[in-house]
Design a protein around this motif. Structure first.
Motif, short mmCIF file in Angstrom:
data_model
loop_
_atom_site.label_atom_id
_atom_site.label_comp_id
_atom_site.label_asym_id
_atom_site.label_seq_id
_atom_site.Cartn_x
_atom_site.Cartn_y
_atom_site.Cartn_z
N GLY A 136 0.75 -1.30 -0.04
CA GLY A 136 0.01 -0.05 -0.10
C GLY A 136 0.81 1.06 0.07
N PRO A 137 0.14 2.44 0.23
CA PRO A 137 0.90 3.70 0.07
C PRO A 137 1.85 3.74 1.18
N ARG A 138 2.69 4.53 1.07
CA ARG A 138 3.67 4.67 2.06
C ARG A 138 3.89 6.20 2.39
N GLY A 139 4.41 6.61 3.49
CA GLY A 139 4.51 8.13 3.73
C GLY A 139 5.69 8.81 3.15
N ASP A 140 6.52 8.03 2.66
CA ASP A 140 7.75 8.66 1.76
C ASP A 140 7.21 8.95 0.23
N ASN A 141 7.34 10.21 -0.23
CA ASN A 141 6.92 10.55 -1.52
C ASN A 141 7.85 10.65 -2.59
N THR A 142 9.01 10.13 -2.24
CA THR A 142 10.09 10.17 -3.40
C THR A 142 9.94 9.22 -4.36
N SER A 143 10.08 9.47 -5.45
CA SER A 143 9.91 8.39 -6.73
C SER A 143 11.15 7.77 -7.26
N VAL A 144 11.13 6.79 -7.40
CA VAL A 144 12.23 5.82 -7.91
C VAL A 144 12.11 5.60 -9.42
N SER A 145 13.21 6.03 -10.04
CA SER A 145 13.20 5.86 -11.53
C SER A 145 14.43 4.91 -11.91
N LEU A 146 13.95 3.72 -12.55
CA LEU A 146 14.99 2.85 -12.87
C LEU A 146 15.73 3.48 -14.01
N LEU A 147 15.52 4.27 -14.61
CA LEU A 147 16.06 4.95 -16.00
C LEU A 147 17.45 5.68 -15.35
#
Length: 154
Positions: A136-147
């Motif tokens: 489910g959703p987490r409190g951390d809003n940082t997005s992860v980009s594999l590229l």
């Protein structure tokens, strides 16, 4: 001396002995004896064989229908019992509680039966996940980009 077959006036009262026939022949010559050798002493109505067979077939059909209806009613009662146990949301497997027709009519008896089952076997209770299960959703809003990760590695 008096003979057992003579009446009070000395005449012979037993007709079969007077004519020389024995009692077995008298039974065979009786007017109520049927042609197949059986006696019909019922004095009731007789029906043609085809009519009786039709009645028996009809009765057998009604017995079969009644048996099928009973089987269907039993199957539906068991399905209802399973649905009632599922609706309580207290057992992991509703089939763990055996069928009892009294549970269908009385919700208190159903609840008491589930309580008794769970007190003896607590592992049969429905498991509910509580807290954070890692989904489910987490409190951390940082997005992860594999590229971005691949560009930085080269």
């Amino acid at each position: 001396m008096s003979d057992a077959n003579s009446g009070p006036d000395g005449t012979d009262t037993h007709d079969n002995n007077a004519t020389g026939t024995d009692s077995a022949e008298a039974v065979d010559n009786a007017p109520d004896a049927q042609s197949d050798g059986t006696n019909d002493n019922s004095g009731g109505d007789t029906f043609p064989r085809a009519y009786v067979e039709d009645l028996r077939k009809e009765s057998a059909g009604y017995r079969d229908r009644a048996k099928q209806a009973e089987d269907r009613a039993d199957a539906l009662a068991k399905r209802l019992h399973t649905a009632l146990v599922t609706a309580t949301n207290r057992l992991e497997n509703p089939a763990d509680l055996g069928f009892d027709a009294e549970h269908l009519d009385d919700a208190d008896k159903l609840s008491a039966a589930i309580d008794a089952l769970l007190s003896d076997r607590p592992y049969m209770a429905k498991r509910v996940v509580k807290g954070d299960a890692g989904q489910g959703p987490r409190g951390d809003n940082t997005s992860v980009s594999l590229l971005d990760m691949l560009k930085g590695a080269t």
